[in-house]
Design a protein around this motif. Structure first.
Motif, PDB file in Angstrom:
ATOM      1  N   THR A 112     -11.948  -7.085 -27.265  1.00 47.37           N
ATOM      2  CA  THR A 112     -10.631  -7.719 -27.286  1.00 47.37           C
ATOM      3  C   THR A 112     -10.677  -8.897 -28.241  1.00 47.37           C
ATOM      4  N   LEU A 113      -9.746  -8.936 -29.194  1.00 47.39           N
ATOM      5  CA  LEU A 113      -9.681 -10.058 -30.134  1.00 47.39           C
ATOM      6  C   LEU A 113      -8.834 -11.175 -29.561  1.00 47.39           C
ATOM      7  N   GLY A 114      -9.217 -12.411 -29.900  1.00 52.88           N
ATOM      8  CA  GLY A 114      -8.390 -13.556 -29.540  1.00 52.88           C
ATOM      9  C   GLY A 114      -7.086 -13.504 -30.300  1.00 52.88           C
ATOM     10  N   ASP A 115      -6.056 -14.180 -29.788  1.00 52.99           N
ATOM     11  CA  ASP A 115      -4.709 -14.132 -30.383  1.00 52.99           C
ATOM     12  C   ASP A 115      -4.711 -14.435 -31.876  1.00 52.99           C
ATOM     13  N   PHE A 116      -5.435 -15.458 -32.294  1.00 50.63           N
ATOM     14  CA  PHE A 116      -5.444 -15.889 -33.696  1.00 50.63           C
ATOM     15  C   PHE A 116      -6.033 -14.816 -34.619  1.00 50.63           C
ATOM     16  N   TYR A 117      -6.902 -13.961 -34.085  1.00 51.35           N
ATOM     17  CA  TYR A 117      -7.642 -13.002 -34.906  1.00 51.35           C
ATOM     18  C   TYR A 117      -7.083 -11.586 -34.856  1.00 51.35           C
ATOM     19  N   ARG A 118      -6.026 -11.372 -34.079  1.00 54.35           N
ATOM     20  CA  ARG A 118      -5.426 -10.030 -34.004  1.00 54.35           C
ATOM     21  C   ARG A 118      -4.907  -9.621 -35.375  1.00 54.35           C
ATOM     22  N   GLY A 119      -5.132  -8.366 -35.723  1.00 53.16           N
ATOM     23  CA  GLY A 119      -4.702  -7.867 -37.028  1.00 53.16           C
ATOM     24  C   GLY A 119      -5.776  -7.986 -38.090  1.00 53.16           C
ATOM     25  N   ARG A 120      -6.860  -8.654 -37.784  1.00 56.22           N
ATOM     26  CA  ARG A 120      -7.967  -8.774 -38.745  1.00 56.22           C
ATOM     27  C   ARG A 120      -9.061  -7.766 -38.395  1.00 56.22           C
ATOM     28  N   ASP A 129     -23.386  -8.530 -31.899  1.00 56.16           N
ATOM     29  CA  ASP A 129     -23.183  -9.054 -33.253  1.00 56.16           C
ATOM     30  C   ASP A 129     -21.700  -9.091 -33.601  1.00 56.16           C
ATOM     31  N   LEU A 130     -21.254 -10.213 -34.170  1.00 57.61           N
ATOM     32  CA  LEU A 130     -19.860 -10.345 -34.592  1.00 57.61           C
ATOM     33  C   LEU A 130     -19.734  -9.890 -36.034  1.00 57.61           C
ATOM     34  N   GLN A 131     -18.895  -8.887 -36.257  1.00 62.70           N
ATOM     35  CA  GLN A 131     -18.665  -8.346 -37.595  1.00 62.70           C
ATOM     36  C   GLN A 131     -17.278  -8.761 -38.051  1.00 62.70           C
ATOM     37  N   ILE A 132     -17.226  -9.450 -39.198  1.00 63.13           N
ATOM     38  CA  ILE A 132     -15.955  -9.908 -39.763  1.00 63.13           C
ATOM     39  C   ILE A 132     -15.754  -9.167 -41.078  1.00 63.13           C
ATOM     40  N   GLY A 133     -14.630  -8.450 -41.201  1.00 61.41           N
ATOM     41  CA  GLY A 133     -14.362  -7.625 -42.380  1.00 61.41           C
ATOM     42  C   GLY A 133     -14.132  -8.416 -43.642  1.00 61.41           C
ATOM     43  N   TRP A 137     -10.443 -18.648 -45.675  1.00 56.37           N
ATOM     44  CA  TRP A 137     -10.762 -20.073 -45.833  1.00 56.37           C
ATOM     45  C   TRP A 137     -10.983 -20.748 -44.488  1.00 56.37           C
ATOM     46  N   GLY A 138     -10.154 -20.483 -43.527  1.00 58.29           N
ATOM     47  CA  GLY A 138     -10.250 -21.153 -42.235  1.00 58.29           C
ATOM     48  C   GLY A 138     -11.387 -20.678 -41.351  1.00 58.29           C
ATOM     49  N   ASP A 139     -12.215 -19.763 -41.848  1.00 62.83           N
ATOM     50  CA  ASP A 139     -13.318 -19.243 -41.043  1.00 62.83           C
ATOM     51  C   ASP A 139     -14.568 -20.120 -41.076  1.00 62.83           C
ATOM     52  N   SER A 140     -14.596 -21.153 -41.917  1.00 64.22           N
ATOM     53  CA  SER A 140     -15.741 -22.065 -41.935  1.00 64.22           C
ATOM     54  C   SER A 140     -15.782 -22.850 -40.636  1.00 64.22           C
ATOM     55  N   GLY A 141     -16.962 -22.965 -40.045  1.00 61.41           N
ATOM     56  CA  GLY A 141     -17.124 -23.724 -38.809  1.00 61.41           C
ATOM     57  C   GLY A 141     -18.299 -23.202 -38.004  1.00 61.41           C
TER      58      GLY A 141
END
Length: 167
Positions: A112-120, A129-133, A137-141
């Motif tokens: 389940t994706l968090g609200d901010f990340y839906r559609g990504r 493991d977290l896989q990000i496609g 810019w806002g992913d730094s942190g």
């Protein structure tokens, strides 16, 4: 001889039980390119026989890190860091002073994706493991891998990796 082997097996089993849940993120810092994919690795061991719940949480920097990466950090930040070598002005602040949000959770095979990340294009692969496609810019942190099991409450249930997205 058989008793010695059985004794060692019992000692190892008790040691594993005493340690409880152990979560490790092998990479403590990851520099990645904008619009490129990345995988944040998370390993865990548990004495639980119940399925674990995996959650990845994002925490923004306490202040903008791009200036530092370009060699333009403020003199105030430099002097504070020199006085307290354990304190990092970019990472160490209260959650109320930065953005905190759930990226994704996995229970069983359901992600389940968090609200901010839906559609990504984001998912949890393998065990945790977290896989990000595509990095934005806002992913730094900071990204925290948090593991919860219903019957293994001892040990270390989270670890983090810092992600810096560059152009």
């Amino acid at each position: 001889m058989d008793r010695v082997v059985m004794a060692w097996v019992a000692v190892l089993w008790l040691t594993a039980m005493a340690e409880g849940l152990q979560v490790t993120v092998p990479d403590k810092k990851k520099v990645a390119m904008l619009f490129q994919p990345t995988v944040l690795h998370c390993r865990f061991s548990t004495s639980s026989h119940q399925p674990a719940v995996v959650q990845w949480k994002f925490k923004s920097y306490c202040q903008d890190r791009m200036g530092e990466s370009l060699g333009m950090s403020s003199p105030r930040t430099q002097s504070l860091s020199k006085r307290n070598l354990e304190w990092d002005p970019y990472l160490d602040c209260l959650d109320s002073r930065r953005t905190v949000r759930v990226v994704a959770s996995k229970q069983g095979s359901t992600v389940t994706l968090g609200d901010f990340y839906r559609g990504r294009e984001i998912t949890i692969v393998h065990d945790a493991d977290l896989q990000i496609g595509k990095l934005m810019w806002g992913d730094s942190g900071l990204y925290y891998c948090i593991i919860t099991t219903p019957d293994d409450l001892e040990g270390k249930n989270e670890d983090s990796v810092e992600v810096l997205v560059l152009e």
